[in-house]
Design a protein around this motif. Structure first.
Motif, mmCIF file in Angstrom:
data_model
loop_
_atom_site.group_PDB
_atom_site.id
_atom_site.type_symbol
_atom_site.label_atom_id
_atom_site.label_comp_id
_atom_site.label_asym_id
_atom_site.label_seq_id
_atom_site.Cartn_x
_atom_site.Cartn_y
_atom_site.Cartn_z
ATOM 1 N N ALA A 46 9.697 -11.272 5.003
ATOM 2 C CA ALA A 46 9.439 -9.845 4.826
ATOM 3 C C ALA A 46 8.088 -9.492 5.444
ATOM 4 O O ALA A 46 7.130 -10.257 5.364
ATOM 5 C CB ALA A 46 9.448 -9.476 3.345
ATOM 6 N N GLY A 47 8.026 -8.311 6.055
ATOM 7 C CA GLY A 47 6.803 -7.898 6.735
ATOM 8 C C GLY A 47 5.740 -7.332 5.823
ATOM 9 O O GLY A 47 4.576 -7.287 6.190
ATOM 10 N N SER A 48 6.129 -6.899 4.628
ATOM 11 C CA SER A 48 5.163 -6.268 3.732
ATOM 12 C C SER A 48 5.662 -6.353 2.291
ATOM 13 O O SER A 48 6.811 -6.708 2.031
ATOM 14 C CB SER A 48 4.989 -4.793 4.103
ATOM 15 N N VAL A 49 4.782 -5.981 1.382
ATOM 16 C CA VAL A 49 5.158 -5.931 -0.025
ATOM 17 C C VAL A 49 6.265 -4.894 -0.222
ATOM 18 O O VAL A 49 7.206 -5.122 -0.975
ATOM 19 C CB VAL A 49 3.935 -5.619 -0.923
ATOM 20 N N ALA A 50 6.181 -3.787 0.503
ATOM 21 C CA ALA A 50 7.217 -2.755 0.403
ATOM 22 C C ALA A 50 8.584 -3.320 0.804
ATOM 23 O O ALA A 50 9.598 -3.020 0.170
ATOM 24 C CB ALA A 50 6.856 -1.553 1.272
ATOM 25 N N ASP A 51 8.604 -4.159 1.843
ATOM 26 C CA ASP A 51 9.849 -4.804 2.250
ATOM 27 C C ASP A 51 10.362 -5.732 1.145
ATOM 28 O O ASP A 51 11.572 -5.813 0.899
ATOM 29 C CB ASP A 51 9.651 -5.597 3.543
ATOM 30 N N MET A 52 9.456 -6.432 0.492
ATOM 31 C CA MET A 52 9.847 -7.324 -0.605
ATOM 32 C C MET A 52 10.423 -6.535 -1.777
ATOM 33 O O MET A 52 11.395 -6.955 -2.396
ATOM 34 C CB MET A 52 8.656 -8.162 -1.072
ATOM 35 N N VAL A 53 9.815 -5.391 -2.071
ATOM 36 C CA VAL A 53 10.328 -4.535 -3.144
ATOM 37 C C VAL A 53 11.746 -4.085 -2.805
ATOM 38 O O VAL A 53 12.640 -4.120 -3.652
ATOM 39 C CB VAL A 53 9.404 -3.317 -3.395
#
Length: 151
Positions: free
Chosen positions: A90-97
């Motif tokens: 995932a590229g970011s925490v937002a992607d992980m969420v």
């Protein structure tokens, strides 16, 4: 049984990844005793704690407080190789969420970040450290205690 049973359980966890995972996810000595009994090991909490003290082993208490939903997500990420790879790429925490929500876990960015912090604190450990049980064995925090067999 006795101290020898505790040592035998620790030795067995070195060779059995499933047993190791069960012990690592145990929340306090009561769960360790249940796991041990299910594997044919019989010892008391006092014997467990005595061996841990002798071996300079302790219970691990996560430094971050996670919601039950975030804890469930962490367990799933640990157990599911595909999901773990999705999180790692995932590229970011937002992607992980987004990935977590797609998997049915309602978590916030803060919870995902707390989970990441927890995973970073756990880290990979050497085989030489395998016989240890990490953390801070404080009876007042039994609900948060975890036994950690080092990999």
């Amino acid at each position: 049984m006795s101290r020898e049973s505790v040592l035998a359980l620790i030795k067995a966890a070195e060779a059995d990844q499933s047993l190791k995972a069960q012990l690592e996810s145990a929340e306090g000595p009561e769960q360790v005793l249940e796991i041990a009994a299910s594997q044919g090991y019989n010892f008391t909490e006092e014997e467990l704690l005595a061996v841990m003290q002798e071996q300079q082993l302790e219970f691990a208490t996560p430094a971050v407080e996670l919601s039950e939903n975030a804890k469930a997500l962490m367990k799933e990420v640990e157990a599911n190789e595909t999901l773990r790879q999705q999180f790692e790429s995932a590229g970011s925490v937002a992607d992980m969420v987004k990935i977590a929500i797609d998997q049915g876990y309602q978590v916030t960015a803060e919870e995902v970040e707390a989970g990441l912090t927890y995973f970073e604190q756990e880290g990979e450990l050497s085989d030489a450290e395998l016989e240890a049980v990490a953390g801070a064995g404080k009876k007042k925090n039994k609900a948060k205690e975890k036994i950690k067999i080092k990999a």
